[in-house]
Design an enzyme around this catalytic site. Structure first.
Site: not given
Ligand code: ADP
Length: 160
Positions: A18, A42, A91, A129
């Site tokens: 990030h 979440k 990615r 993450s």
């Protein structure tokens, strides 16, 4: 007119992947708002305040970066903040498919907000993450995957 980009994400936690995207995007925009998604449904490992605090440490000397959080639609948040660009990192092909759908739907809702994608450097491709969180939860040392300014020992996650 000031070019403002929003970099939205969960950032649970913020990684060197990030960080690199934001640093590279600083050459493209006048201001970058790192906007942590606060989704009440979440479950996150680090609390919203902790995630914002970590990111603030990383960019404490960068006046072009602002840290905020938001609920609801990302494009609505962009409009409220005068941001015409939505920044995302890519990615893999899986990222691309996921991001493509989101960006196309966002465009259908707000054609004046342009999604901009930066391709990660090869070394950051495997960093995500979820894996970093799993290392931390299992008592491992994840420091090489988070920005140098973040000392993971200073923060406690929540059991989820
Ligand atoms: P989200 O929950 O919205 O996917 P993340 O915090 O996982 O949020 O990621 C935010 C953005 O950063 C996404 O665009 C994601 O593809 C990108 N990103 C995550 N990890 C990396 C990395 N290692 N290199 C480049 N971009 C990344």
């Amino acid at each position: 007119m000031k070019k403002i980009a929003v970099f939205p994400g969960s950032f649970d936690p913020f990684t060197i992947g990030h960080e690199a995207i934001v640093i590279r995007a600083l050459n493209l925009f006048d201001e970058i708002i790192i906007a942590v998604g606060a989704n009440a449904l979440k479950k996150n490992y680090y609390s919203l305040d902790t995630r914002k605090e970590m990111i603030a440490k990383v960019f404490r000397n960068e006046p072009k970066v602002r840290i905020d959080h938001y609920e609801g639609l990302t494009v609505d948040y962009c409009k409220r903040n005068g941001a015409k660009y939505l920044l995302r990192g890519l990615r893999t092909a899986a990222d691309f498919e996921f991001e493509r759908a989101i960006a196309q739907v966002n465009r259908a809702m707000a054609s004046d907000v342009e999604s901009v994608f930066l391709l990660t450097i090869p070394e950051h491709t495997p960093i995500n993450s979820t894996i970093v969180r799993d290392i931390i939860r299992s008592g491992g040392d994840a420091s090489q995957f988070v920005p140098a300014a973040i000392n993971l020992k200073d923060y406690k996650g929540e059991e989820i």
